[in-house]
Structure formats: structure tokens, C-alpha cells
Write a protein that holds these residues in place. Structure first.
Motif, mmCIF file in Angstrom:
data_model
loop_
_atom_site.group_PDB
_atom_site.id
_atom_site.type_symbol
_atom_site.label_atom_id
_atom_site.label_comp_id
_atom_site.label_asym_id
_atom_site.label_seq_id
_atom_site.Cartn_x
_atom_site.Cartn_y
_atom_site.Cartn_z
ATOM 1 N N ASP A 33 92.680 -104.451 1.223
ATOM 2 C CA ASP A 33 92.229 -104.142 2.575
ATOM 3 C C ASP A 33 93.363 -104.085 3.589
ATOM 4 O OD1 ASP A 33 89.552 -104.076 1.710
ATOM 5 O OD2 ASP A 33 89.375 -106.255 1.930
ATOM 6 N N LYS A 34 94.605 -104.216 3.120
ATOM 7 C CA LYS A 34 95.763 -104.158 4.012
ATOM 8 C C LYS A 34 96.604 -102.924 3.674
ATOM 9 C CE LYS A 34 94.926 -108.199 5.939
ATOM 10 N NZ LYS A 34 94.562 -108.339 7.375
ATOM 11 N N PHE A 35 97.268 -102.391 4.678
ATOM 12 C CA PHE A 35 98.102 -101.210 4.480
ATOM 13 C C PHE A 35 99.573 -101.618 4.433
ATOM 14 C CE2 PHE A 35 94.142 -99.530 5.982
ATOM 15 C CZ PHE A 35 93.996 -98.336 5.296
ATOM 16 N N ALA A 36 100.277 -101.135 3.397
ATOM 17 C CA ALA A 36 101.677 -101.484 3.171
ATOM 18 C C ALA A 36 102.514 -100.218 3.080
ATOM 19 C CB ALA A 36 101.828 -102.307 1.891
ATOM 20 N N ILE A 37 103.718 -100.289 3.636
ATOM 21 C CA ILE A 37 104.653 -99.161 3.573
ATOM 22 C C ILE A 37 105.921 -99.608 2.850
ATOM 23 C CG2 ILE A 37 105.712 -99.712 5.817
ATOM 24 C CD1 ILE A 37 105.145 -96.165 4.433
ATOM 25 N N GLY A 38 106.452 -98.748 2.010
ATOM 26 C CA GLY A 38 107.733 -98.989 1.382
ATOM 27 C C GLY A 38 108.782 -98.094 2.020
ATOM 28 N N PHE A 39 109.887 -98.669 2.439
ATOM 29 C CA PHE A 39 111.007 -97.902 2.975
ATOM 30 C C PHE A 39 112.089 -97.825 1.906
ATOM 31 C CE2 PHE A 39 109.521 -99.446 7.277
ATOM 32 C CZ PHE A 39 109.110 -98.202 7.723
ATOM 33 N N GLU A 40 112.604 -96.626 1.675
ATOM 34 C CA GLU A 40 113.653 -96.435 0.679
ATOM 35 C C GLU A 40 114.594 -95.352 1.186
ATOM 36 O OE1 GLU A 40 116.256 -96.569 -2.000
ATOM 37 O OE2 GLU A 40 114.590 -97.981 -2.236
ATOM 38 N N ILE A 41 115.894 -95.629 1.155
ATOM 39 C CA ILE A 41 116.878 -94.714 1.719
ATOM 40 C C ILE A 41 117.331 -93.642 0.720
ATOM 41 C CG2 ILE A 41 118.924 -96.071 1.120
ATOM 42 C CD1 ILE A 41 120.017 -95.418 3.931
ATOM 43 N N ARG A 42 117.207 -93.916 -0.577
ATOM 44 C CA ARG A 42 117.706 -92.974 -1.594
ATOM 45 C C ARG A 42 116.688 -91.858 -1.832
ATOM 46 N NH1 ARG A 42 118.622 -97.400 -6.054
ATOM 47 N NH2 ARG A 42 116.821 -98.215 -4.912
ATOM 48 N N VAL A 43 117.177 -90.620 -1.858
ATOM 49 C CA VAL A 43 116.298 -89.451 -1.918
ATOM 50 C C VAL A 43 115.449 -89.440 -3.180
ATOM 51 C CG1 VAL A 43 116.188 -86.930 -1.917
ATOM 52 C CG2 VAL A 43 117.937 -88.091 -0.579
ATOM 53 N N LYS A 44 116.079 -89.475 -4.334
ATOM 54 C CA LYS A 44 115.339 -89.338 -5.586
ATOM 55 C C LYS A 44 114.426 -90.529 -5.834
ATOM 56 C CE LYS A 44 118.689 -86.342 -7.915
ATOM 57 N NZ LYS A 44 119.603 -86.190 -9.081
ATOM 58 N N VAL A 45 114.870 -91.692 -5.430
ATOM 59 C CA VAL A 45 114.054 -92.889 -5.646
ATOM 60 C C VAL A 45 112.805 -92.833 -4.764
ATOM 61 C CG1 VAL A 45 113.997 -95.402 -5.550
ATOM 62 C CG2 VAL A 45 116.074 -94.235 -6.298
ATOM 63 N N SER A 46 112.971 -92.452 -3.506
ATOM 64 C CA SER A 46 111.802 -92.331 -2.634
ATOM 65 C C SER A 46 110.877 -91.228 -3.126
ATOM 66 C CB SER A 46 112.222 -92.085 -1.183
ATOM 67 O OG SER A 46 112.991 -90.901 -1.056
ATOM 68 N N ASP A 47 111.442 -90.139 -3.644
ATOM 69 C CA ASP A 47 110.607 -89.071 -4.210
ATOM 70 C C ASP A 47 109.771 -89.608 -5.371
ATOM 71 O OD1 ASP A 47 111.526 -87.165 -2.448
ATOM 72 O OD2 ASP A 47 112.934 -86.245 -3.861
ATOM 73 N N TYR A 48 110.401 -90.449 -6.200
ATOM 74 C CA TYR A 48 109.668 -91.031 -7.331
ATOM 75 C C TYR A 48 108.494 -91.873 -6.846
ATOM 76 C CZ TYR A 48 108.490 -94.151 -11.164
ATOM 77 O OH TYR A 48 107.786 -94.862 -12.098
ATOM 78 N N VAL A 49 108.734 -92.725 -5.859
ATOM 79 C CA VAL A 49 107.668 -93.610 -5.375
ATOM 80 C C VAL A 49 106.523 -92.791 -4.789
ATOM 81 C CG1 VAL A 49 107.080 -95.538 -3.861
ATOM 82 C CG2 VAL A 49 109.336 -95.439 -4.924
ATOM 83 N N MET A 50 106.861 -91.762 -4.016
ATOM 84 C CA MET A 50 105.825 -90.904 -3.444
ATOM 85 C C MET A 50 105.006 -90.232 -4.543
ATOM 86 S SD MET A 50 108.001 -89.105 -0.374
ATOM 87 C CE MET A 50 109.006 -90.097 0.737
ATOM 88 N N ASP A 51 105.689 -89.713 -5.564
ATOM 89 C CA ASP A 51 104.984 -89.069 -6.676
ATOM 90 C C ASP A 51 104.174 -90.082 -7.476
ATOM 91 O OD1 ASP A 51 106.078 -86.667 -5.891
ATOM 92 O OD2 ASP A 51 107.646 -86.640 -7.440
#
Length: 241
Positions: A80-98
Motif C-alpha cells: 500500500d506504499k509507493f516506492a521509487i528507485g533512483f539509479e544514475i547508470r543508464v543500462k542499469v536503470s533501463d533494466y530496472v524499468m524493464d
């Protein structure tokens, strides 16, 4: 839980494979990366990341979320809570989004409460969060920046702690874990010196369900376990101004 082994799911949707998203382990946070970011938290449309967020606010921030293992755990622990992940690396953030997109398709009505943004949290955190918006901030295995000349790049320092205290509500919790003893001592030292944080120890620490998840749910934590490394945890509360 290894999501890739979930049975009876559509073959049309598969979890991404990390081997296609490999990138160097660390990134220079002082470099002039190009980011889009809001001038003020009110200008950011969170519904583009969380279709069902409605009038709710993001309350948890996983800073430097890596490949998202701990972020997924937060979703399961706090549906019931909303969480955000911040990541500076392009490919790593792309992986998490996918990964999150695939999880949502594989498990309808689940994982709608987590998302990932590629940004530099050392620079732009107040552009996303209002004063006292967050109840939890997590720093799992941050870059140790071993060289003394680069200690100013460490994600826990006096100036940044003041920003974190601004974003955290009174009573909010800041979690740290690392396998580098020197970095652990650095983070504890700066947090204990800061007037807006107090360390949590004893029974209160043991009863926090997040603490046990710090050790094994992130990919970096699992790597440290495989290498038989040490893990150092410190947890602090945001106190009244």
C-alpha cells in the motif's frame, strides 16, 4: 523469490536478463550527466510511473537502487506504499524499468507501487520530494569512493544529510548497509554528528521488517554473500528540528 521461475505465465512476457544490461559498477556523480528533472516537486507527474497512484504520494526512496532486487522486496513488504528507485547508470536503470514492466504484466495488480528513475540523487532529490514527504530512505551498498580525494563524492556526507533530513518526515527512517568497513564508519560518523538524526539500536532495530531484508534481497548483497564478505548495517531516525 526468483521471478523468472514463476510457472504458468505467458511466454509473451519474460523478465529481462541482466547480461544484456551490463555496465561498469560505478558512475561519477559529479560529472555533467544530462537529466530531465522538474523545477519543483509539484511539476512532476508521478502518474506516468504509477498509474494507480491517485492522490497518494511516494513515501519510500531507494537511492542507488542497482538492479532493483530490494525495490521489488519493498513492493511486496508494503503493497500500500509507493516506492521509487533512483539509479544514475543508464543500462542499469533501463533494466530496472524493464523488470518492473515485466513483473506488472506477469503479476496483474502487483508491483504497481514501485518505479525507477534515472537521475542523480546527489543533485536533484529536492526537485522530486516536498519537505517531509518521505518516511523511508535506503542506501544499499553505495559507491565507497576509496580514494581520499573522492570522499566528497560519497552519498552520505554532511551537506547531503541536510537534504535527506528535509525530505524525510519527523520519525522517518534512513537505512544504510555496506560491505566496506571504512565506508560504514564514515556514514555512521556523519549521521551521528548531524543534529537531525539519531541511531536506532536494540529491540526497535530487531523488530523493523526492513532491516533483515537489507542483507540478501539486493543483487549486491547476494554477491557479498557469495564472496563471504562482511555486511555492516546502520539505521537512523529523523528527529524533530
Amino acid at each position: 523469490m526468483e521471478e523468472a521461475s514463476v510457472p504458468n505465465k505467458s511466454k509473451a512476457c519474460k523478465l529481462p536478463q541482466k547480461r544484456f544490461y551490463r555496465q561498469r559498477a560505478h558512475s561519477n556523480p559529479i560529472a555533467d550527466h544530462t537529466f530531465d528533472y522538474p523545477a519543483h516537486p509539484d511539476e512532476f507527474d508521478w502518474s506516468q510511473l504509477y498509474p494507480n497512484i491517485g492522490n497518494n504520494q511516494v513515501e519510500f526512496a531507494d537511492v542507488g537502487c542497482g538492479y532493483g532486487g530490494f525495490l521489488v522486496t519493498l513492493s511486496e513488504l508494503f503493497p500500500d506504499k509507493f516506492a521509487i528507485g533512483f539509479e544514475i547508470r543508464v543500462k542499469v536503470s533501463d533494466y530496472v524499468m524493464d523488470r518492473i514492466d515485466a513483473l506488472r504484466k506477469l503479476h496483474p495488480n502487483q508491483y504497481q507501487n514501485i518505479a525507477c528513475l534515472r537521475t542523480n540523487a546527489m543533485k536533484y532529490l529536492p526537485n522530486y520530494f516536498k519537505k517531509g514527504q518521505l518516511s523511508k530512505m535506503c542506501f544499499l551498498y553505495p559507491d565507497p569512493h576509496f580514494k581520499r580525494s573522492k570522499h566528497k563524492w560519497r552519498i552520505i556526507n554532511t551537506a547531503l544529510l541536510t537534504e535527506y533530513a528535509y525530505c524525510l518526515r519527523e520519525g522517518g527512517i534512513l537505512y544504510t548497509i555496506t560491505d566496506v568497513k571504512d565506508l560504514h564508519e564514515w556514514m555512521v560518523h556523519h549521521l551521528e554528528k548531524h543534529s537531525l538524526f539519531e541511531r536506532i539500536v536494540g529491540d526497535e532495530l530487531d523488530s523493523d521488517p526492513v532491516v533483515e531484508k537489507l542483507y540478501e534481497t539486493s543483487e549486491e548483497g547476494q554477491k557479498v554473500t557469495r564472496n563471504k564478505g562482511d555486511k555492516f548495517v546502520a539505521v537512523f531516525r529523523r528527529i524533530k528540528s
